[in-house]
Design a protein around this motif. Structure first.
Motif, mmCIF file in Angstrom:
data_model
loop_
_atom_site.group_PDB
_atom_site.id
_atom_site.type_symbol
_atom_site.label_atom_id
_atom_site.label_comp_id
_atom_site.label_asym_id
_atom_site.label_seq_id
_atom_site.Cartn_x
_atom_site.Cartn_y
_atom_site.Cartn_z
ATOM 1 N N PHE A 98 0.741 -1.106 -0.041
ATOM 2 C CA PHE A 98 -0.135 -0.534 0.111
ATOM 3 C C PHE A 98 0.515 0.895 -0.254
ATOM 4 O O PHE A 98 2.121 0.674 -0.156
ATOM 5 C CB PHE A 98 -0.668 0.054 1.616
ATOM 6 C CG PHE A 98 -1.829 -1.141 1.402
ATOM 7 C CD1 PHE A 98 -2.646 -1.521 0.489
ATOM 8 C CD2 PHE A 98 -0.951 -2.395 2.130
ATOM 9 C CE1 PHE A 98 -3.571 -2.493 0.085
ATOM 10 C CE2 PHE A 98 -1.900 -3.802 2.362
ATOM 11 C CZ PHE A 98 -3.387 -3.457 1.542
ATOM 12 N N TYR B 19 0.972 3.936 2.046
ATOM 13 C CA TYR B 19 1.086 4.553 3.585
ATOM 14 C C TYR B 19 0.514 3.202 4.503
ATOM 15 O O TYR B 19 2.400 3.118 4.990
ATOM 16 C CB TYR B 19 -0.389 5.455 3.619
ATOM 17 C CG TYR B 19 -0.075 5.991 4.470
ATOM 18 C CD1 TYR B 19 0.610 6.892 5.141
ATOM 19 C CD2 TYR B 19 -0.821 5.291 6.881
ATOM 20 C CE1 TYR B 19 0.513 7.752 6.720
ATOM 21 C CE2 TYR B 19 -0.320 6.184 7.579
ATOM 22 C CZ TYR B 19 0.482 7.550 7.680
ATOM 23 O OH TYR B 19 0.058 7.621 8.850
ATOM 24 N N TYR B 20 -0.541 2.281 4.605
ATOM 25 C CA TYR B 20 -0.437 1.594 5.160
ATOM 26 C C TYR B 20 0.752 -0.146 5.508
ATOM 27 O O TYR B 20 0.745 -0.346 4.388
ATOM 28 C CB TYR B 20 -1.459 0.601 4.388
ATOM 29 C CG TYR B 20 -1.814 -0.684 6.552
ATOM 30 C CD1 TYR B 20 -3.315 -0.671 7.283
ATOM 31 C CD2 TYR B 20 -1.527 -1.904 5.454
ATOM 32 C CE1 TYR B 20 -2.996 -1.781 8.544
ATOM 33 C CE2 TYR B 20 -1.533 -3.032 6.480
ATOM 34 C CZ TYR B 20 -2.439 -3.096 7.644
ATOM 35 O OH TYR B 20 -2.767 -3.861 8.365
ATOM 36 N N THR B 21 2.098 -0.271 6.709
ATOM 37 C CA THR B 21 2.241 -1.611 6.534
ATOM 38 C C THR B 21 1.965 -1.814 7.570
ATOM 39 O O THR B 21 0.984 -1.646 8.501
ATOM 40 C CB THR B 21 4.159 -1.010 6.357
ATOM 41 O OG1 THR B 21 4.146 -0.437 7.733
ATOM 42 C CG2 THR B 21 4.055 -0.260 5.645
ATOM 43 N N LEU C 271 3.359 -0.289 10.643
ATOM 44 C CA LEU C 271 2.039 0.868 11.292
ATOM 45 C C LEU C 271 1.376 0.410 11.621
ATOM 46 O O LEU C 271 0.924 1.822 12.356
ATOM 47 C CB LEU C 271 2.337 1.381 9.561
ATOM 48 C CG LEU C 271 1.624 2.895 10.260
ATOM 49 C CD1 LEU C 271 3.484 3.828 10.423
ATOM 50 C CD2 LEU C 271 1.610 3.920 8.672
#
Lengths: 277, 277
Positions: free
Chosen positions: B254, B256-258, B261
């Motif tokens: 993605f 932003y998303y990890t 995170l």
């Protein structure tokens, strides 16, 4: 009459707020300096049109710049701050009882004076006996400095004008030499959303000099986009695995920093992580 | 001619950006809807003067609203989205192959139409056969709904006007009943810096209904202050300890998303943590 401040950059977008009073305005030898009084942010310090600190949100930047490296290092006795004439970083650094001495190298004495006049709760430790104020260019100061400091903090403006050299590889090499064997450094490293090229350059230059380099994040509402990075660089200490939360005295608390956030701040959004490749 | 948009709130501060073109403006039965073209943010959707999404940064909000609850739940088959007529949350939800059906309940059909016309990469999955669009009031829709959904996502505007009831305890009670035994919910939960009272109210109302409640954070540059919270609420699943990163298919990434995170987003700055006490 209504006065509105705007900080607009190349993105043709930015921050705006209403100014209740203009408290101070001066062209110093280095930059234009303004202090505004506002309803929501309290007093605001502006250099060359860019917001540096506000009374409302300065705690985020200063706590994260200072405590992440200072709680990573097991015994930080000597600390150097380059920039940071407002005193906010000094205020956080002297909260560490093991710090014996702080050198603050600020090129523009007018910033120190403005902070003392209009930001008393930020500049409150500038007269601390553990602190020496050196009004000079940090780039000159650090050149050929022997290994003296356990922690170096680069509390700079954007890398244009007087601060341009503070992100150069040659400056980082001088900083490396000025650090003790176990030394760590943290630098303000700009916005990954608005200035990704600056973030990449800072990280890449740090990476060419220091064996350990990482980016970490915090929220500062009055910096572009609210998302701001710091660069961490050290001669060996890792900011997550070498961090010992038990070093934080019981009962001591901050407005932003927590031991859990110390570690979480290094978990980057995917698009920010990509800037470190 | 130069056109500048300003989003100013009670703080007498806010976001401003230059508008290249006004692409669409309409007073719908529910709100004023504008679409602007800008240099940096691409197209921008504005409802009642407040920026909802921009092409440049919508990915942050939509990824964090969808993937944190969907990767917490071990097998999310039925998903309800309330609000979110732009389609960004739908786009993220249908990336989960185990999701069999999505109900999107949007009160204002004009938002859906504007998204289809001006945000094709956001609205791209609104015609997905797994998605049903229900143009009605989400508060009415969920009242007396039996346990149907594994995941509910509240993708709402600020809690004024049509969205005011979406943060009420009575609404959260209805949502609780509409969730399956293992159900989880995520709600957009406002700015801890600018609207701390809203954050407190949302958290406190969730807390009165759900056994597990947590806040999590993300950066969205075009929301006030850049720092934005989500509320997580569930019947038992914990978003950190019950999260299994191996559920994320290899190679899927993605912006932003990890997985790291996902966990880090629950580590809150001290002043935000205080809003949950």
């Amino acid at each position: 009459m209504e006065l509105w401040f705007k900080e607009i950059d190349e993105s043709q977008s930015g921050l705006t707020f209403r100014v209740k009073n203009v408290l101070f305005s001066k062209q110093t030898p280095y930059q234009r300096l303004d202090v505004f009084e506002t309803e929501f942010y309290g007093n605001v310090l502006v250099l060359d049109g860019a917001v540096q600190i506000t009374q409302k949100d300065e705690f985020v930047y200063h706590e994260m710049l200072a405590h992440v490296p200072l709680y990573t290092h097991p015994n930080p006795r000597n600390v150097l701050i380059i920039g940071g004439g407002d005193g906010g970083t000094v205020r956080e650094v002297v909260k560490h009882p093991e710090v014996e001495h702080v050198d603050l190298v600020e090129i523009d004495e007018a910033v120190i004076q403005a902070a003392k006049s209009y930001f008393p709760e930020v500049s409150c430790e500038l007269d601390n006996p553990r602190v020496s104020i050196l009004p000079m260019d940090g780039i000159e100061y650090i050149r050929k400095k022997p290994a003296t400091y356990d922690v170096i903090l680069i509390d700079s403006t954007d890398p244009v004008g007087p601060a341009e050299g503070l992100i150069a590889a040659s400056f980082y090499k001088d900083a490396f030499k000025a650090l003790t064997d176990n030394g760590v450094m943290a630098v303000q490293a700009e916005s990954p959303f608005f200035y990704p090229e600056w973030v990449k350059k800072i990280f890449s230059n740090l990476n060419g000099v220091f064996p350990v380099t990482r980016l970490y994040l915090s929220f500062t509402p009055t910096y572009p986009g609210g998302m701001w990075t710091f660069g961490f660089a050290s001669k060996g200490l890792d900011p997550v695995s070498d961090f010992d939360p038990s070093r934080i005295p019981e009962g001591l608390s901050f407005k932003y920093y927590t031991p859990e956030l110390h570690k979480a701040a290094f978990q980057l959004p995917a698009f920010v992580q990509a800037l470190t490749k």
